[in-house]
Design an enzyme around this catalytic site. Structure first.
Site: not given
Lengths: 258, 284
Positions: A52-53
């Site tokens: 999700e980064s």
């Protein structure tokens, strides 16, 4: 085949086998990340791992300690902003499988990572939702991995962070969710899968040497077992070797961080 | 127009007690040095905003700078709990902490709405999640075209956004790359902006599509080499995972924490001195 392995290795290996080559997988940090990378290094070399980064198609040589380790961006096909990640790639419908961990789970595979006790006067404050609620509702399918214990597998969650099958039956569809939801929960004792009608989690596999009683004792509800309860295949020598090498590289890299 | 100045001056002039402040960074490029300067200047009553509050927010909370936190995941990444955050929520120490809690997708959208000067963001979210029961800012709306039920959340508009980046030029134009998180959106959503950078260079040489934030949307640029420690700046340093693991021990106990903060943050003048005091050589 090897018989010398830990329950945690068995859990990671069993989970890695549920991924398929060519899938696009949105990976949580920790145990999901270990299993997904083991799959990438063994049976599913073409799996696309997304963190999700904003790192897409990442191929870390060592497991990241955090969601934003440099290893993830340096080995990614592309790195996008976090809004783009959630809006275009996740909500946009490009992800096949979401792979989540949890602090607690109930019989309908709802998970809690927010709080134990009353929300406004908590006994234990956990980190919170992160990406999980929308991962669980925007990926086509979900895998969940966590160790099985009566503290984690509870009758009643204090808080639902990410929905599984909600109240069971058709309640997920009735609430407006159109994806499939959790397809398996992998633990250190075995694998649970939702009953096709009631959607209650049923233990379908036990790992080698684990008994029905052990699974029951480590579950906070009256656990059901499949009629044809199966034994998970033992770890292969290759699975163990790749996993151990990965863990060794990882431990070395994080201890030496400057 | 960006003024190239000291961090001490920037924090003193641009952050007031009671402000809402977003020190953004998604594990990478976290503005630690700026967080320490806020603590040294004993700013009070802040509302701190961040998707992934980690160790620096734990420090701000434990040092009594914070009244409220708006966030979506509050932990020590890869390690576990933030004990000062937990102590504030569970026991009200050193003062009660009001929390407004969202999911990542929500906050990412809400920053974008702030940057786009819209009052709210809409997204497909929160079905089956208990957060809207406790956070009344999360609403449900109906799509005017299809009737689909969607979540609506208010735009985030911080009084001040603080970020760390790799480089600035002498006019205060800023260049960042790698995991860029939500920083550009947080900058454009804010009323005032402080950027700390690894180095000020004569000329930026961005690759195509790297993130450049022009100096005319920034108020202050401060050169703080290694200013993201123990986070990192890609191309300059690596994440100090060992420090995050040590923080677990330091932050667990109120007294250990307070003594550590006094010795290494309050009793040092700046970030370089802080790093010397904990035995980390400045990253060249």
């Amino acid at each position: 085949m090897s018989t010398q392995y830990s329950s945690s290795e068995m859990m990671t290996i069993a989970a890695s086998r549920l991924l398929q080559n060519g899938q696009v997988c949105f990976v949580g940090i920790g145990q999901p990340s270990a299993a997904a990378n083991l799959a990438r290094l063994t049976s599913t070399p073409d799996i696309v791992l997304i963190y999700e980064s904003g790192t897409i198609g990442t191929k870390p040589d060592v497991l990241p300690l955090s969601i934003g380790d440099g290893e993830l961006s340096e080995t990614a096909d592309l790195v996008v902003s976090v809004p783009e990640m959630f809006r275009y790639w996740l909500q946009g419908g490009h992800v096949d499988i979401g792979f989540l961990g949890a602090a607690q789970i109930d019989r309908f595979a709802n998970i809690n990572t927010t709080v134990i006790g009353d929300y406004n006067n908590p006994k234990v404050r956990l980190p919170g939702a992160g990406g999980a609620p929308e991962i669980s509702t925007n990926c086509k399918e979900i895998l969940i991995i966590l160790k099985q214990s009566s503290r984690a597998f509870v009758e009643q969650l204090s808080f639902i962070t990410s929905p599984g099958f909600m109240e069971g039956g058709d309640s997920r569809e009735e609430a407006g969710l159109t994806n499939k939801g959790p397809v398996a929960v992998i633990t250190d004792l075995g694998v649970l899968e939702p009953d096709p009608v009631s959607k209650e989690l049923v233990m379908t596999h036990l790992h080698e040497g684990i008994t029905v009683d052990q699974a029951r004792e480590n579950t906070g509800w009256d656990l059901k077992f499949a009629d044809h309860l199966q034994t998970t295949a033992l770890p292969t020598d290759e699975e163990l070797k790749v996993l151990r090498d990965l863990n060794e590289r990882t431990a070395k890299a994080h201890a030496g961080a400057e | 127009m960006a003024k190239i100045t000291t961090l001490k001056a920037a924090v003193s002039e641009l952050i007031d007690n009671g402000d809402s402040v977003a020190l953004e960074g998604f594990t990478h490029l976290i503005p630690y040095a700026a967080g320490h300067e806020i603590i040294r200047q004993k700013k009070q009553d802040l509302t701190i905003i961040r998707m992934t509050p980690d160790v620096i927010y734990d420090q701000l909370i434990g040092m009594g700078c914070v009244r409220k936190m708006i966030f979506s995941w509050g932990g020590n990444p890869g390690v576990g709990s933030l004990y000062r955050f937990r102590d504030a929520v569970e026991k009200g120490w050193p003062q009660p902490l009001e929390i407004e809690e969202h999911s990542h997708a929500d906050m990412a959208n809400a920053y974008e709405a702030g940057a786009a000067n819209l009052p709210f963001a809409t997204l497909r979210a929160y079905i089956g999640c208990d957060l809207p029961k406790y956070n009344r800012t999360i609403k449900q709306i109906e799509c005017p075209f299809t009737g689909e039920k969607l979540a609506a959340v208010p735009a985030i508009r911080p009084d001040v956004t603080v970020i760390h980046a790799q480089q600035a030029d002498r006019k205060g134009n800023v260049l960042l790359w790698g995991i860029v998180g939500v920083q550009k959106q947080a900058v454009l959503a804010a009323k005032k902006v402080i950027v700390t950078v690894e180095e000020v260079v004569d000329k930026l040489e961005p690759h195509a599509n790297q993130t450049v934030i022009p100096g005319w949307v920034i108020d202050a640029v401060c050169e703080i080499p290694g200013g993201a420690f123990p986070s990192y700046a890609q191309g300059y340093s690596t994440r100090n995972n060992a420090f995050y693991q040590q923080w677990d021990v330091i932050a667990r106990d109120r007294e250990t924490f307070s003594l550590w903060m006094e010795r290494h943050v309050l009793d040092t003048e700046n970030f370089a001195q802080f790093k010397d005091s904990i035995g980390v050589r400045s990253v060249a």
